[in-house]
Design an enzyme around this catalytic site. Structure first.
Site, PDB file in Angstrom:
ATOM      1  N   LYS A 183     -56.688 -32.473   7.198  1.00 16.50           N
ATOM      2  CA  LYS A 183     -55.570 -31.654   7.882  1.00 16.50           C
ATOM      3  C   LYS A 183     -54.717 -32.455   8.597  1.00 16.50           C
ATOM      4  CE  LYS A 183     -54.357 -29.509  11.339  1.00 16.50           C
ATOM      5  NZ  LYS A 183     -53.071 -29.381  11.382  1.00 16.50           N
TER       6      LYS A 183
ATOM      7  N   GLU B 227     -51.435 -39.758  30.585  1.00 18.26           N
ATOM      8  CA  GLU B 227     -51.098 -40.410  29.041  1.00 18.26           C
ATOM      9  C   GLU B 227     -49.802 -39.640  28.985  1.00 18.26           C
ATOM     10  OE1 GLU B 227     -52.654 -39.129  25.386  1.00 18.26           O
ATOM     11  OE2 GLU B 227     -52.378 -41.181  24.734  1.00 18.26           O
TER      12      GLU B 227
ATOM     13  N   CYS C 151     -51.623 -44.230  20.578  1.00 19.27           N
ATOM     14  CA  CYS C 151     -52.865 -43.734  21.504  1.00 19.27           C
ATOM     15  C   CYS C 151     -53.524 -45.019  22.409  1.00 19.27           C
ATOM     16  CB  CYS C 151     -53.987 -43.329  20.688  1.00 19.27           C
ATOM     17  SG  CYS C 151     -54.436 -44.266  19.352  1.00 19.27           S
TER      18      CYS C 151
ATOM     19  N   GLY D  92     -56.507 -37.345  18.088  1.00 19.64           N
ATOM     20  CA  GLY D  92     -55.574 -36.676  18.593  1.00 19.64           C
ATOM     21  C   GLY D  92     -55.683 -36.717  20.058  1.00 19.64           C
ATOM     22  N   SER D  93     -55.295 -35.376  20.862  1.00 19.16           N
ATOM     23  CA  SER D  93     -55.452 -35.195  22.367  1.00 19.16           C
ATOM     24  C   SER D  93     -56.724 -35.155  22.797  1.00 19.16           C
ATOM     25  CB  SER D  93     -54.544 -34.355  22.759  1.00 19.16           C
ATOM     26  OG  SER D  93     -54.940 -33.003  22.286  1.00 19.16           O
TER      27      SER D  93
ATOM     28  N   GLU E  87     -61.277 -39.902  18.383  1.00 14.26           N
ATOM     29  CA  GLU E  87     -60.368 -40.885  18.738  1.00 14.26           C
ATOM     30  C   GLU E  87     -59.339 -40.383  19.490  1.00 14.26           C
ATOM     31  OE1 GLU E  87     -57.810 -42.969  19.202  1.00 14.26           O
ATOM     32  OE2 GLU E  87     -57.334 -43.592  17.208  1.00 14.26           O
TER      33      GLU E  87
HETATM   34  P1  NDP Z   1     -53.213 -32.484  19.253  1.00 10.69           P
HETATM   35  O1  NDP Z   1     -54.516 -33.279  19.562  1.00 10.69           O
HETATM   36  O2  NDP Z   1     -52.883 -31.040  19.624  1.00 10.69           O
HETATM   37  O3  NDP Z   1     -53.026 -32.581  17.341  1.00 10.69           O
HETATM   38  C1  NDP Z   1     -53.863 -33.609  16.716  1.00 10.69           C
HETATM   39  C2  NDP Z   1     -54.281 -32.692  15.435  1.00 10.69           C
HETATM   40  O4  NDP Z   1     -55.102 -31.759  15.589  1.00 10.69           O
HETATM   41  C3  NDP Z   1     -53.191 -32.032  14.543  1.00 10.69           C
HETATM   42  O5  NDP Z   1     -53.230 -32.079  13.328  1.00 10.69           O
HETATM   43  C4  NDP Z   1     -53.241 -30.676  15.045  1.00 10.69           C
HETATM   44  O6  NDP Z   1     -52.665 -29.746  14.308  1.00 10.69           O
HETATM   45  C5  NDP Z   1     -54.829 -30.435  14.997  1.00 10.69           C
HETATM   46  N1  NDP Z   1     -55.398 -29.660  16.164  1.00 10.69           N
HETATM   47  C6  NDP Z   1     -54.690 -28.760  17.022  1.00 10.69           C
HETATM   48  N2  NDP Z   1     -55.411 -27.993  17.784  1.00 10.69           N
HETATM   49  C7  NDP Z   1     -56.825 -28.182  16.960  1.00 10.69           C
HETATM   50  C8  NDP Z   1     -57.913 -27.533  17.389  1.00 10.69           C
HETATM   51  N3  NDP Z   1     -58.239 -26.315  18.217  1.00 10.69           N
HETATM   52  N4  NDP Z   1     -58.976 -27.659  16.346  1.00 10.69           N
HETATM   53  C9  NDP Z   1     -58.653 -28.565  15.469  1.00 10.69           C
HETATM   54  N5  NDP Z   1     -57.506 -29.188  15.205  1.00 10.69           N
HETATM   55  C10 NDP Z   1     -56.629 -28.946  16.078  1.00 10.69           C
HETATM   56  O7  NDP Z   1     -51.771 -33.407  19.427  1.00 10.69           O
HETATM   57  P2  NDP Z   1     -50.341 -32.780  19.687  1.00 10.69           P
HETATM   58  O8  NDP Z   1     -49.788 -32.925  18.466  1.00 10.69           O
HETATM   59  O9  NDP Z   1     -50.458 -31.463  20.203  1.00 10.69           O
HETATM   60  O10 NDP Z   1     -49.906 -33.861  20.695  1.00 10.69           O
HETATM   61  C11 NDP Z   1     -50.216 -33.507  22.343  1.00 10.69           C
HETATM   62  C12 NDP Z   1     -50.607 -34.528  22.943  1.00 10.69           C
HETATM   63  O11 NDP Z   1     -51.609 -35.303  22.443  1.00 10.69           O
HETATM   64  C13 NDP Z   1     -49.591 -36.009  22.767  1.00 10.69           C
HETATM   65  O12 NDP Z   1     -48.657 -35.608  23.646  1.00 10.69           O
HETATM   66  C14 NDP Z   1     -50.351 -37.170  23.095  1.00 10.69           C
HETATM   67  O13 NDP Z   1     -50.622 -37.051  24.510  1.00 10.69           O
HETATM   68  C15 NDP Z   1     -51.645 -36.511  22.397  1.00 10.69           C
HETATM   69  N6  NDP Z   1     -51.670 -37.275  21.286  1.00 10.69           N
HETATM   70  C16 NDP Z   1     -52.744 -38.313  20.984  1.00 10.69           C
HETATM   71  C17 NDP Z   1     -52.832 -38.950  19.969  1.00 10.69           C
HETATM   72  C18 NDP Z   1     -53.832 -40.061  19.535  1.00 10.69           C
HETATM   73  O14 NDP Z   1     -53.478 -40.857  18.676  1.00 10.69           O
HETATM   74  N7  NDP Z   1     -54.763 -40.151  20.621  1.00 10.69           N
HETATM   75  C19 NDP Z   1     -52.219 -38.514  18.665  1.00 10.69           C
HETATM   76  C20 NDP Z   1     -51.255 -37.365  19.107  1.00 10.69           C
HETATM   77  C21 NDP Z   1     -51.279 -36.960  20.061  1.00 10.69           C
HETATM   78  P3  NDP Z   1     -51.075 -29.523  14.525  1.00 10.69           P
HETATM   79  O15 NDP Z   1     -50.421 -30.532  14.869  1.00 10.69           O
HETATM   80  O16 NDP Z   1     -50.761 -29.080  13.316  1.00 10.69           O
HETATM   81  O17 NDP Z   1     -51.021 -28.377  15.552  1.00 10.69           O
END
Ligand code: NDP
Length: 794
Positions: free
Chosen positions: A192, A396, A300, A244-245, A266
């Site tokens: 996804k 962050e 990240c 992600g976050s 991660e």
């Molecule tokens: P998220 O962690 O929300 O998103 C990462 C991925 O997870 C996206 O594909 C998102 O979908 C999906 N996702 C969101 N909620 C869920 C859930 N409950 N269960 C499973 N998958 C889910 O990051 P954001 O895009 O909201 O960014 C927010 C903050 O996260 C940033 O400001 C940053 O601080 C951090 N971040 C960290 C990253 C890293 O590489 N460590 C990368 C990106 C963000 P969708 O985007 O379609 O909602």
């Protein structure tokens, strides 16, 4: 006009990369995308849609459909149906497909780079020169591992169906990091992408068909967080790989607890960039540009906390400010810009808000330009005059914002660098290699760069510790995240339904030994009475009392963890010394052979040959891990740069061990020995049965030079004690053999400090079986790999 003056006044003109091909591709697809499932592009009836925009000018690039629950289920089913034949096709067949993917991406590199920049806002220079080449490298590298799988990864098999959820900061690169190792090892996947950056994933889907990826091996579902949540919790998904976050990582850990899924997270970071006074400051400045302004700081592992040795602080800040003046912003497709647009209005608001509200707690902001919300442009920024508790130093920001602090001494630098809940990466800057090689291992992070930052390669594992998550992507260690030991086919025949230690209230048993014996806990190298003062009988197989053992509570667990914490010197002992201690332990145990065999017969009701077998295997197992102590020792990666990357297995820290019920002596040693051989300290909770056996070992431990606190043992109610242990913030990993309720409980509670978990059915293996009871799988669980990048040359 003098030539030098003319040169000084020269201005850049725009050097736009053409978007013609990318736009044509979008048009060909009607600027609308559904899902890629079972090798077909599917559209749902009346599906909700998300608009995909270009963050630099808010133009709408395309619309994507949101996959509903039924569609997610379809994708998982397609993956499950294709997986076995994909694995059976063999490593060479898979290698050819991965190789074809690498070649095809290479052929289409230009259009993919442009699409990525349009969708994400990053400078074309970065998508063209960094993201896409690295993605290609991942497919080539993993084509190689597919080819070598049968010989080099024998005894392991794919986990099955993998859900992969990726963020928006490196959409195509993250796709490659996830998909290449997973399918190379014979898994099928459902990916996804992030809702704001799905375009290059849809381009990749088309390449899959061309490359001959069998239908169903790669599936891509679009949507927002809900789609990700449905996918990760799907019962037929065997593993979730998430980037992600930290907040969403936690949510996934919670929703998958008790589902026996493998998981890698991660997550975020607040990585230190440590500059000593003997560093080459001009290189440092360029390093800072790479560390925090690369990809607009939406990285990240961005070096977002600059720590400068006080004697060079002023000088370096002056150089940084000067360099900031020459950083160029412009349309992301302009080949001569340094900084592009943040990914979305939402992210622009988030960064602006975090900085604004953070500055209320103090600090000085320096920027050369004003933010421009119409283009989602947030300028490179530095913040000085903050201390380590400042919210902007701890949180962050995920934007181009660097916080700066100073330090005086090396120990202070290490202490400040480690003062964060995250542990993803760090960099050390010094021209003194002795100093750099001393500091790098002391930094609590999964990746450490020396005199560089944000370097990546497929051969070098990447991932974090603490709240930055667990698991590695890339390198051989990354492959094991997509593998599991070949399925055990074992049914416990003895001991599994024997008697438990019982509470005193409802038991009346005879005592088999002549003298009433009470065995104490073992904490901090001492035999200790239970905090509550209660003991319970440990029963023999026939119901008679073997001995009385302490009934532990939360306080006892806290004491045991505290003792383990104090014994942290064990990690820095040499592997040779740890091996010697283990050999000595085995030697001392051998002297007590007859006594232990008798005890096993009496307690477990086994015949002499069986008890003798368990005892001999126990001694042999200690020998095995003594042997491994100085042989499980990492690698030196030949990544494509002038330098060498050292992959060092490091101990996890404090591991909670929750033991199975049967084969109590051998099982105990099978868990304790690998953990301590690798430099961990353990808190051990025995199975419900035969709790006396592990305590009988205490007197052997006491005479074997094992430092106090390295092994701690608390007896009592296994479920209750392990719940306390899993909830303890200083325990970094839990290995648990329990029923499904207990395993679920352990996995959910561990979410608090994101500890690693390794959960199994109570009596899932015969510990006498060498393949199931010992080996490198245990050592991998007892370590995480730190990659230290060490460039050389001038
Ligand atoms: P998220 O962690 O929300 O998103 C990462 C991925 O997870 C996206 O594909 C998102 O979908 C999906 N996702 C969101 N909620 C869920 C859930 N409950 N269960 C499973 N998958 C889910 O990051 P954001 O895009 O909201 O960014 C927010 C903050 O996260 C940033 O400001 C940053 O601080 C951090 N971040 C960290 C990253 C890293 O590489 N460590 C990368 C990106 C963000 P969708 O985007 O379609 O909602």
């Amino acid at each position: 006009m003098k030539l030098s003056k003319s040169i000084e006044e020269l201005e850049y003109s725009q050097a736009l990369e053409s978007d013609k091909e990318a736009m044509a591709w979008l048009e060909t697809n009607g600027r609308k995308f559904g899902q890629f499932i079972g090798g077909e592009f599917l559209f749902q009836k009346n599906a909700d849609q998300i608009k995909v925009t270009n963050p630099a000018d808010s133009s709408i690039l395309a619309a994507i459909e949101i996959a509903d629950d039924k569609t997610v289920d379809l994708a998982v089913t397609a993956a499950a149906q294709s997986q076995k034949s994909w694995y059976k096709a063999g490593g060479h067949a898979r290698a050819k497909v991965l190789y074809a993917l690498a070649r095809l991406i290479q052929k289409h590199a230009r259009v993919i780079s442009v699409l990525e920049t349009l969708d994400n806002g990053k400078p074309i220079r970065e998508s063209r020169d960094s993201d896409i080449p690295l993605a290609i490298r991942h497919f080539y590298y993993h084509a190689g591992w597919a080819q070598l799988q049968e010989s080099e990864l024998a005894g392991q098999e794919p986990v099955g169906v993998v859900a992969q959820i990726i963020p928006w900061n490196f959409p195509f690169l993250m796709l490659a990091w996830k998909i290449a190792p997973a399918i190379a090892m014979g898994n099928s996947i459902v990916l996804k992408p992030a809702e704001s950056t799905p375009l290059t994933a849809m381009f990749f889907a088309q390449l899959c068909t061309e490359a001959g990826v069998p239908k169903g091996v790669v599936n891509i579902v679009n949507g927002a967080g809900n789609t990700g949540a449905t996918l990760s919790a799907h019962p037929n998904v065997n593993k979730v790989a998430f980037t992600g976050s930290t907040a969403v990582g936690r949510a996934i850990r919670k929703s998958t607890a008790g589902q026996s899924k493998k998981l890698t997270l991660e997550l975020g970071g607040k990585s230190a960039f440590v500059v000593f006074d003997d560093a080459d400051l001009d290189s440092v400045v360029e390093g800072i540009v790479d560390a925090i302004w690369y990809n607009q700081g939406e990285v990240c592992c961005a070096g977002s906390r600059l720590l400068i040795q006080a004697s060079v602080e002023e000088k370096l800040i002056g150089k940084i400010k000067k360099r900031m003046e020459s950083l160029r912003f412009g349309t992301p497709l302009d080949k001569s810009i340094d900084v592009g647009s943040l990914v979305s209005d939402k992210q622009f608001e988030q960064v602006s808000h975090l900085v604004k509200s953070g500055l209320k707690s103090g600090g000085n902001l320096f920027q050369c330009e004003q933010p421009d919300s119409s283009k989602n442009y947030y300028p490179p920024s530095i913040i000085t005059d903050v201390d380590s508790s400042h919210p902007l130093v701890q949180e962050e920001i995920f934007g181009p914002v660097l916080v700066i602090m100073s330090f005086r001494t090396q120990p202070e630098a290490i202490q400040l660098a480690n003062n964060t809940r995250y542990g993803l990466s760090a960099s050390v800057w010094s021209e003194n290699i002795n100093r750099a090689m001393h500091v790098a291992p002391a930094l609590i992070a999964g990746v450490v760069w020396i005199n560089c930052h944000n370097k990546f390669d497929a051969a070098c594992g990447f991932g974090g510790v603490k709240e930055s998550g667990f698991g590695r992507e890339g390198g051989k260690e990354g492959l094991y995240e997509y593998l599991k030991p070949v399925q055990l086919k074992y049914k416990a025949t003895n001991g599994a339904s024997g008697n438990k230690a019982s509470s005193t209230s409802n038991v009346q048993h005879s005592t088999s030994s002549e003298i009433d014996r009470t065995l104490k806990f073992y904490i901090g190298g001492k035999q200790v009475r239970p905090d509550g003062g209660n003991s319970i009988p440990a029963l023999n197989f026939d119901g008679s009392i073997s001995a009385w053992v302490g009934q532990g509570n939360r306080k006892d667990i806290r004491n045991a963890v505290e003792a383990a914490r104090k014994a942290n010197g064990w990690a820095s002992k040499t592997a040779h010394l740890r091996a010697q201690v283990l050999y000595f332990f085995a030697e001392n145990l051998t002297v007590r052979k007859d006594e232990f065999i008798k005890r096993l017969m009496e307690t477990c009701g086994v015949k002499k040959p069986e008890a003798t077998g368990e005892f001999n295997a126990t001694v042999s197992r200690i020998f095995s891990y003594a042997a491994w102590a100085d042989k499980f020792d990492g690698a030196a990666h030949d990544a494509p740069y002038r330098g060498i990357t050292l992959a060092l297995p490091e101990p996890i820290g404090i591991i909670g061990l929750v033991a199975p019920d049967h084969q109590p002596l051998l099982a105990a040693i099978s868990l304790i020995a690998p953990a301590i051989a690798m430099g961990n300290r353990v808190v051990y909770i025995p199975g419900d049965q035969y709790q006396n056996i592990i305590l009988e070992l205490v007197s052997v431990m006491e005479t074997s030079d094992i430092p106090g606190g390295v092994i701690n043992i608390v007896t009592g109610d296994k479920n209750e004690l392990s719940t306390h242990l899993a909830g303890h913030g200083e325990v970094e990993s839990m290995w648990c053999w329990g029923d499904s309720e207990l395993n679920k409980n352990i996995e959910s509670i561990s979410v608090e400090n994101l500890k690693r978990t390794w959960c199994h059915e109570n009596n899932d293996r015969d510990w006498l079986d060498m393949n199931a009871g010992e080996g490198t799988e245990f050592l991998r669980k007892a370590t995480h790999v730190k990659n230290i990048w060490t460039p050389y040359g001038d």
